[in-house]
Design a protein around this motif. Structure first.
Motif, PDB file in Angstrom:
ATOM      1  N   ALA A   5      31.333  47.237  48.198  1.00  0.00           N
ATOM      2  CA  ALA A   5      33.256  47.655  48.070  1.00  0.00           C
ATOM      3  C   ALA A   5      33.456  49.165  48.813  1.00  0.00           C
ATOM      4  CB  ALA A   5      33.378  47.781  47.096  1.00  0.00           C
ATOM      5  N   GLY A   6      32.051  50.006  49.258  1.00  0.00           N
ATOM      6  CA  GLY A   6      32.440  50.983  49.512  1.00  0.00           C
ATOM      7  C   GLY A   6      32.818  52.709  49.222  1.00  0.00           C
ATOM      8  N   GLN A   7      32.378  52.167  47.519  1.00  0.00           N
ATOM      9  CA  GLN A   7      32.843  53.354  46.326  1.00  0.00           C
ATOM     10  C   GLN A   7      31.714  53.516  46.014  1.00  0.00           C
ATOM     11  OE1 GLN A   7      36.788  53.092  45.995  1.00  0.00           O
ATOM     12  NE2 GLN A   7      36.223  51.769  47.717  1.00  0.00           N
ATOM     13  N   PHE A   8      31.164  54.876  46.465  1.00  0.00           N
ATOM     14  CA  PHE A   8      30.236  55.080  45.843  1.00  0.00           C
ATOM     15  C   PHE A   8      29.972  56.287  44.724  1.00  0.00           C
ATOM     16  CE2 PHE A   8      26.147  58.279  46.809  1.00  0.00           C
ATOM     17  CZ  PHE A   8      25.594  57.643  47.289  1.00  0.00           C
ATOM     18  N   SER A   9      29.245  55.674  43.574  1.00  0.00           N
ATOM     19  CA  SER A   9      29.192  56.099  42.822  1.00  0.00           C
ATOM     20  C   SER A   9      28.070  57.069  42.274  1.00  0.00           C
ATOM     21  CB  SER A   9      29.457  54.793  41.423  1.00  0.00           C
ATOM     22  OG  SER A   9      28.565  55.053  40.035  1.00  0.00           O
ATOM     23  N   PHE A  10      28.170  58.305  41.556  1.00  0.00           N
ATOM     24  CA  PHE A  10      27.670  58.913  41.336  1.00  0.00           C
ATOM     25  C   PHE A  10      27.481  59.004  39.452  1.00  0.00           C
ATOM     26  CE2 PHE A  10      24.394  62.045  42.365  1.00  0.00           C
ATOM     27  CZ  PHE A  10      24.572  63.107  43.317  1.00  0.00           C
ATOM     28  N   GLY A  11      27.212  57.731  39.142  1.00  0.00           N
ATOM     29  CA  GLY A  11      27.508  58.244  38.100  1.00  0.00           C
ATOM     30  C   GLY A  11      27.146  56.110  37.158  1.00  0.00           C
ATOM     31  N   HIS A  12      26.573  55.561  37.876  1.00  0.00           N
ATOM     32  CA  HIS A  12      25.868  54.654  37.318  1.00  0.00           C
ATOM     33  C   HIS A  12      25.212  54.806  35.715  1.00  0.00           C
ATOM     34  CE1 HIS A  12      28.494  52.049  39.536  1.00  0.00           C
ATOM     35  NE2 HIS A  12      26.956  50.705  39.632  1.00  0.00           N
ATOM     36  N   ALA A  13      24.376  55.920  35.513  1.00  0.00           N
ATOM     37  CA  ALA A  13      24.066  55.820  34.541  1.00  0.00           C
ATOM     38  C   ALA A  13      24.806  55.990  32.961  1.00  0.00           C
ATOM     39  CB  ALA A  13      23.137  56.980  34.221  1.00  0.00           C
ATOM     40  N   ALA A  19      40.637  52.416  36.924  1.00  0.00           N
ATOM     41  CA  ALA A  19      41.986  51.863  36.774  1.00  0.00           C
ATOM     42  C   ALA A  19      42.054  53.032  37.004  1.00  0.00           C
ATOM     43  CB  ALA A  19      42.201  51.356  34.996  1.00  0.00           C
ATOM     44  N   LEU A  20      42.133  53.799  36.508  1.00  0.00           N
ATOM     45  CA  LEU A  20      42.323  56.063  36.229  1.00  0.00           C
ATOM     46  C   LEU A  20      41.676  56.465  37.928  1.00  0.00           C
ATOM     47  CD1 LEU A  20      40.653  57.538  32.848  1.00  0.00           C
ATOM     48  CD2 LEU A  20      43.736  56.844  34.194  1.00  0.00           C
ATOM     49  N   CYS A  21      40.822  55.967  38.615  1.00  0.00           N
ATOM     50  CA  CYS A  21      40.939  56.386  39.131  1.00  0.00           C
ATOM     51  C   CYS A  21      41.032  55.742  40.952  1.00  0.00           C
ATOM     52  CB  CYS A  21      39.160  56.555  40.060  1.00  0.00           C
ATOM     53  SG  CYS A  21      37.994  57.414  38.823  1.00  0.00           S
ATOM     54  N   PHE A  22      41.015  54.303  41.074  1.00  0.00           N
ATOM     55  CA  PHE A  22      42.004  53.287  42.062  1.00  0.00           C
ATOM     56  C   PHE A  22      42.865  53.772  41.729  1.00  0.00           C
ATOM     57  CE2 PHE A  22      37.426  50.854  41.185  1.00  0.00           C
ATOM     58  CZ  PHE A  22      36.840  52.080  42.033  1.00  0.00           C
ATOM     59  N   ARG A  23      43.853  53.954  40.803  1.00  0.00           N
ATOM     60  CA  ARG A  23      45.432  53.782  40.494  1.00  0.00           C
ATOM     61  C   ARG A  23      45.498  55.031  41.643  1.00  0.00           C
ATOM     62  NH1 ARG A  23      50.177  54.523  41.103  1.00  0.00           N
ATOM     63  NH2 ARG A  23      51.074  54.695  39.311  1.00  0.00           N
ATOM     64  N   TYR A  24      44.779  55.904  41.488  1.00  0.00           N
ATOM     65  CA  TYR A  24      45.478  57.167  42.443  1.00  0.00           C
ATOM     66  C   TYR A  24      44.617  57.543  43.299  1.00  0.00           C
ATOM     67  CZ  TYR A  24      47.671  57.758  38.006  1.00  0.00           C
ATOM     68  OH  TYR A  24      48.483  58.018  36.979  1.00  0.00           O
ATOM     69  N   GLY A  25      44.237  56.187  43.815  1.00  0.00           N
ATOM     70  CA  GLY A  25      43.349  56.656  45.138  1.00  0.00           C
ATOM     71  C   GLY A  25      42.132  56.883  45.100  1.00  0.00           C
ATOM     72  N   LEU A  26      41.726  57.793  44.725  1.00  0.00           N
ATOM     73  CA  LEU A  26      40.519  58.803  44.306  1.00  0.00           C
ATOM     74  C   LEU A  26      39.622  57.641  45.010  1.00  0.00           C
ATOM     75  CD1 LEU A  26      41.086  61.093  42.778  1.00  0.00           C
ATOM     76  CD2 LEU A  26      38.950  60.611  41.125  1.00  0.00           C
ATOM     77  N   ARG A  27      39.349  58.344  46.511  1.00  0.00           N
ATOM     78  CA  ARG A  27      37.918  57.785  47.675  1.00  0.00           C
ATOM     79  C   ARG A  27      36.963  58.542  47.537  1.00  0.00           C
ATOM     80  NH1 ARG A  27      41.546  56.004  52.926  1.00  0.00           N
ATOM     81  NH2 ARG A  27      43.393  55.564  51.072  1.00  0.00           N
ATOM     82  N   GLY A  28      35.720  58.224  48.249  1.00  0.00           N
ATOM     83  CA  GLY A  28      34.415  58.975  49.044  1.00  0.00           C
ATOM     84  C   GLY A  28      33.983  59.875  47.859  1.00  0.00           C
ATOM     85  N   PRO A  29      33.954  61.271  47.973  1.00  0.00           N
ATOM     86  CA  PRO A  29      33.528  62.448  47.220  1.00  0.00           C
ATOM     87  C   PRO A  29      34.026  62.590  45.963  1.00  0.00           C
ATOM     88  CG  PRO A  29      33.618  63.279  49.541  1.00  0.00           C
ATOM     89  CD  PRO A  29      34.276  61.588  49.388  1.00  0.00           C
ATOM     90  N   TYR A  30      35.224  62.494  46.150  1.00  0.00           N
ATOM     91  CA  TYR A  30      36.092  62.421  44.463  1.00  0.00           C
ATOM     92  C   TYR A  30      35.714  61.705  43.618  1.00  0.00           C
ATOM     93  CZ  TYR A  30      38.792  65.358  48.597  1.00  0.00           C
ATOM     94  OH  TYR A  30      38.391  66.279  49.201  1.00  0.00           O
TER      95      TYR A  30
END
Lengths: 244, 328
Positions: free
Chosen positions: B56-64, B105-116
């Motif tokens: 899905a291309g949503q780069f998560s840097f916090g899967h921990a 829901a918080l991130c995608f609702r506001y269209g947070l992408r890529g590094p954000y």
């Protein structure tokens, strides 16, 4: 039957009134061309109709149903598809996968969606390229694929944003043939185009947009003689060439 | 090659590989069984990350964050109200998924992408880590120990290492199968479309918010279950192992090196990384920290020369060769 009715669309970006009191109706089965100088608001109008922007005021009725403010994917499900001026590819996917994503909007089974995508690729002449990555396609093929993706969603109305811009005469003729065939299938076409040859030969009717306003509407022959239009869009050069 | 012969060949490869992996523990010592288990664990976690980050291309840097929530959920349920660890594992998955849906829901609702989006996820994991630090200093200053129980499948505790290996082998195989299903179905095409071009995806009828949340839910559910396995394997949970940045990086490094957005990439990547880390540690024994430097250099070189990962790079070369072959 009226398939799309736009009532008094207004859209401002900050102080810039991009679209002002814009209204028009679209008959089912016709090809309507929208022309206007650069920055007249053509693409903004497309983005409003296809749901990428929502209008500040005004309403849009699609098949008699109020669709104002719906998202692009909701409009797509209702039968309204669009292409983009700059082809928006799924770069790292193959041509077939690109088009199949369109057919998935109405077919869940991946086998049937693949068949449908192959059928559409065949009609736009990209069947041989089906296993190439989208990123290696030429601009002409990209425009064809853009068209194929939109067609794969099974639209009743298709919005084409400058489909022949940047193409050579031969490629232009191919796309014109495709558009005529699309109309024959009963799909209504709304067209934005800069290339006069394409829009004059294709459109049943033309609307001229200038500074976000609908300044003239009519058959291609009538539009090209309208003094207001000549002044706003076609300009001096065109007047000269006519008088010669 | 026709698709049926390819299909038969794939089945054959899977059967042979499966057979080798099943008999493997009978021929190697505990040290290597442990290593294989770790490869499988990080392969599994990489597969979970891959659904959200690779497909899905949503780069998560916090899967921990999900990993830690999984480890804590099953452990605390077991300690406080005696919930069986297997049931705890499922509940851990649910807890991870709820957290995933909340942050998603918080991130995608506001269209947070890529590094954000990546940073929002990093912040989430760090918040949870700090919460755990504060709370554990008071309650469990030495980490939470899971009391040793008798060797049984039901207790999820074993004297030998091999049973853990088999559990992880099963979980990895299941995650691989799930990824394969996603890959060939509509949902996988939709994930890839969102990764490649959101505007085009939306104009073709894809509800971006819904499908991003779906990817998040699957990914966080699987990751949290991996957290429970980790807790049961080491029988201790502490905030650093659960929520630390290192964990987040280790989870995503496998898919990045192996090939994000491919079915086998994450497992391959985890295998390469684990072997690399063991070999460098062995070769540079006695020179403190040198193995980490070498490990880092090799990583950087891989990312420069194989930006699509090992499998992605191979696919590209294969495609070029096929094309050249057709031309001649």
């Amino acid at each position: 039957m009226i398939i799309l009715k736009v009532n008094d669309f207004n859209k401002a970006f900050g102080g810039l009134q991009a679209i002002k009191d814009f209204s028009f109706e679209l008959e089912k089965g016709e090809i309507l061309g929208i022309i206007g100088p650069n920055g007249a608001g053509k693409t903004t109008l497309f983005n409003l109709i296809s749901g990428f922007y929502s209008p500040d005021t005004g309403t849009a009725l699609f098949k008699g149903e109020d669709v104002t403010g719906l998202r692009p994917y909701q409009l797509c499900k209702r039968g309204l598809a669009r292409t983009f001026q700059i082809p928006q590819l799924f770069t790292n996917l193959t041509v077939l996968e690109n088009v199949r994503i369109g057919s998935y909007s109405r077919i869940t089974s991946s086998r049937e969606a693949t068949q449908e995508a192959l059928r559409i690729l065949d009609t736009v002449g990209l069947y041989e390229k089906r296993n190439e990555l989208a990123s290696v396609l030429s601009i002409g093929h990209r425009k064809n694929m853009e068209l194929a993706k939109a067609l794969a969603t099974g639209p009743e109305l298709i919005l084409l944003d400058e489909v022949v811009a940047g193409l050579n005469p031969k490629e232009t003729d191919t796309i014109i043939e495709h558009i005529i065939r699309i109309q024959k299938q009963g799909i209504t076409v709304l067209l934005i185009e800069h290339v006069m040859k394409a829009i004059m030969s294709l459109s049943n009717r033309i609307i001229v947009i200038h500074y976000g306003k609908n300044i003239a509407e009519g058959r291609p022959g009538k539009i090209s003689k309208d003094p207001k239009v000549i002044e706003a869009y076609l300009g001096e050069e065109y007047v000269f060439s006519k008088s010669r | 090659m026709s698709s049926t012969t390819q299909y038969t060949r794939n089945i054959l490869v899977i059967v042979v590989a499966g057979f080798i992996l099943i008999i493997l523990p009978h021929f190697i010592g505990d040290y290597y069984i442990h290593m294989a288990t770790m490869i499988l664990l990080y392969g599994y976690l990489g597969l979970a990350w891959n659904i959200l980050g690779g497909y899905a291309g949503q780069f998560s840097f916090g899967h921990a964050a999900f990993f830690g929530v999984g480890a804590f959920t099953s452990t605390l349920l077991q300690l406080n109200i005696g919930v069986n660890p297997w049931i705890g594992m499922f509940l851990a998955g649910i807890a991870g998924m709820l957290l995933g849906l909340f942050i998603g829901a918080l991130c995608f609702r506001y269209g947070l992408r890529g590094p954000y989006f990546a940073l929002a996820m990093l912040a989430l994991a760090e918040m949870l880590r700090l919460l755990a630090v504060q709370w554990m200093t008071v309650k469990y200053p030495l980490g939470i120990n899971i009391p040793i129980n008798t060797d049984s499948f039901w207790n999820f505790q074993f004297d030998k290492k091999a049973p853990y290996y088999y559990i992880m082998l099963f979980m990895t195989a299941a995650a691989l199968y799930l990824t394969h299903i996603i890959e060939v179905k509509r949902i996988g095409s939709y994930f890839k479309a969102i990764r490649e071009n959101e505007a085009a995806a939306e104009s073709l009828g894809i509800n971006l918010f819904k499908y991003k949340l779906l990817a998040m839910a699957i990914s966080s559910f699987l990751t949290a279950m991996g957290g429970t396995f980790y807790a049961q394997y080491y029988l201790i949970v502490d905030e650093e192992a659960a929520f630390g940045v290192n964990g987040s990086i280790e989870i995503l490094l496998g898919p990045i090196i192996g090939g994000a957005g491919t079915v086998f990439g994450p497992v391959l990547g985890a295998g390469v990384l684990e072997c690399l880390s063991e070999v460098t540690r062995d070769v540079f024994e006695g020179y403190g920290g040198v193995h980490l430097m070498v490990y880092g250099v090799i990583l950087v070189i891989t990312i420069i020369f194989l930006p699509e990962g090992i499998l992605g790079g191979l696919q590209l070369i294969f495609r070029k060769l096929k094309k050249r072959g057709r031309r001649h």
